[in-house]
Write an enzyme that holds these catalytic residues in place. Structure first.
Site, PDB file in Angstrom:
ATOM      1  N   LYS A  11       0.815  -1.217   0.000  1.00  0.00           N
ATOM      2  CA  LYS A  11       0.000   0.000   0.000  1.00  0.00           C
ATOM      3  C   LYS A  11       0.857   1.280   0.000  1.00  0.00           C
ATOM      4  O   LYS A  11       2.067   1.232   0.252  1.00  0.00           O
ATOM      5  CB  LYS A  11      -0.930  -0.032   1.216  1.00  0.00           C
ATOM      6  CG  LYS A  11      -2.006  -1.129   1.144  1.00  0.00           C
ATOM      7  CD  LYS A  11      -2.962  -1.032   2.333  1.00  0.00           C
ATOM      8  CE  LYS A  11      -4.089  -2.034   2.244  1.00  0.00           C
ATOM      9  NZ  LYS A  11      -5.053  -1.892   3.371  1.00  0.00           N
ATOM     10  N   TYR A  51     -12.569  -1.950  -3.862  1.00  0.00           N
ATOM     11  CA  TYR A  51     -13.100  -1.978  -2.493  1.00  0.00           C
ATOM     12  C   TYR A  51     -14.626  -1.853  -2.459  1.00  0.00           C
ATOM     13  O   TYR A  51     -15.191  -1.496  -1.416  1.00  0.00           O
ATOM     14  CB  TYR A  51     -12.451  -0.874  -1.654  1.00  0.00           C
ATOM     15  CG  TYR A  51     -11.062  -1.223  -1.174  1.00  0.00           C
ATOM     16  CD1 TYR A  51     -10.850  -2.282  -0.289  1.00  0.00           C
ATOM     17  CD2 TYR A  51      -9.947  -0.496  -1.578  1.00  0.00           C
ATOM     18  CE1 TYR A  51      -9.580  -2.605   0.166  1.00  0.00           C
ATOM     19  CE2 TYR A  51      -8.669  -0.817  -1.130  1.00  0.00           C
ATOM     20  CZ  TYR A  51      -8.498  -1.874  -0.254  1.00  0.00           C
ATOM     21  OH  TYR A  51      -7.246  -2.197   0.203  1.00  0.00           O
ATOM     22  N   ASN A 114      -2.113   0.487   6.665  1.00  0.00           N
ATOM     23  CA  ASN A 114      -1.611  -0.755   7.252  1.00  0.00           C
ATOM     24  C   ASN A 114      -0.798  -1.611   6.299  1.00  0.00           C
ATOM     25  O   ASN A 114      -0.774  -2.830   6.399  1.00  0.00           O
ATOM     26  CB  ASN A 114      -2.760  -1.541   7.909  1.00  0.00           C
ATOM     27  CG  ASN A 114      -3.831  -1.919   6.906  1.00  0.00           C
ATOM     28  OD1 ASN A 114      -3.738  -1.614   5.733  1.00  0.00           O
ATOM     29  ND2 ASN A 114      -4.864  -2.610   7.386  1.00  0.00           N
ATOM     30  N   HIS A 117      -2.370  -5.295   1.608  1.00  0.00           N
ATOM     31  CA  HIS A 117      -3.668  -5.958   1.417  1.00  0.00           C
ATOM     32  C   HIS A 117      -3.383  -7.413   1.091  1.00  0.00           C
ATOM     33  O   HIS A 117      -2.403  -7.718   0.414  1.00  0.00           O
ATOM     34  CB  HIS A 117      -4.427  -5.334   0.238  1.00  0.00           C
ATOM     35  CG  HIS A 117      -5.577  -6.197  -0.220  1.00  0.00           C
ATOM     36  ND1 HIS A 117      -6.815  -6.146   0.372  1.00  0.00           N
ATOM     37  CD2 HIS A 117      -5.648  -7.184  -1.167  1.00  0.00           C
ATOM     38  CE1 HIS A 117      -7.608  -7.044  -0.204  1.00  0.00           C
ATOM     39  NE2 HIS A 117      -6.918  -7.681  -1.136  1.00  0.00           N
ATOM     40  N   GLU A 128      -9.679 -10.912  -7.447  1.00  0.00           N
ATOM     41  CA  GLU A 128      -8.759  -9.775  -7.292  1.00  0.00           C
ATOM     42  C   GLU A 128      -7.569  -9.875  -8.251  1.00  0.00           C
ATOM     43  O   GLU A 128      -7.124  -8.867  -8.815  1.00  0.00           O
ATOM     44  CB  GLU A 128      -8.291  -9.695  -5.831  1.00  0.00           C
ATOM     45  CG  GLU A 128      -9.451  -9.319  -4.896  1.00  0.00           C
ATOM     46  CD  GLU A 128      -9.087  -9.358  -3.420  1.00  0.00           C
ATOM     47  OE1 GLU A 128      -7.942  -9.726  -3.058  1.00  0.00           O
ATOM     48  OE2 GLU A 128      -9.966  -9.005  -2.604  1.00  0.00           O
TER      49      GLU A 128
END
Ligand code: UDP
Length: 140
Positions: A11, A51, A114, A117, A128
């Site tokens: 990320k 998302y 964080n 993913h 995905e």
């Protein structure tokens, strides 16, 4: 245990801090092999589509803005029981709850920023992976 694939994103909080290599090293040391990888700057359409499952959640707007804020590295990871193995090395969503030695405990800044993913099921991994990669971009 079968060799399977999962989908990972390094990320923006990690790419911004030059942690692409450090995170990938932790994935590799956990027994996962990078069989596809590319650095992209997500569009709003890509982030909101990816998302979409979270679109009713209060953090949806902030999450999409964050994912578009800097480049990310999308990856396909392969290994024995790859989804579970990746979730184990990632650690809990909130780094405050993540186990020692996990990627999020080591590197994450907050529950939002964080660091990684990872798909949460084989079914979602397939969806995905297909969202970001053409079959010929995956070289096992
Ligand atoms: N997230 C957030 N606030 C929350 C919960 C989640 O910003 O209260 C973000 C966070 O970046 C997380 C992502 O939304 O990684 C997806 O949430 P999910 O519950 O699917 O967690 P994950 O599978 O990433 O651990």
């Amino acid at each position: 245990m079968a060799v399977t694939r999962t989908f990972s994103i390094i990320k923006p909080d990690a790419t911004r801090r030059n942690l692409t290599g450090a995170v990938t090293k932790m994935l590799e040391e956990a027994g996962l092999r990078v069989v596809a990888s590319k650095r992209i700057h997500m569009t709003r359409e890509q982030a909101e589509g990816f998302y979409a499952v979270h679109k009713e959640r209060p953090f949806f707007g902030e999450l999409c803005d964050f994912m578009m804020s800097e480049p990310v590295v999308v990856q396909v990871l392969e290994g024995e029981d790859a989804v579970t193995r990746n979730r184990d090395i990632m650690g809990a969503t909130n780094p405050a709850d993540a186990a020692e030695g996990t990627i999020r405990k080591t590197h994450a800044l907050s529950i939002g920023e964080n660091t990684v993913h990872g798909s949460d099921s084989d079914e979602n991994a397939a969806i995905e992976i297909a969202y970001f990669f053409k079959p010929e971009e995956i070289v096992g």
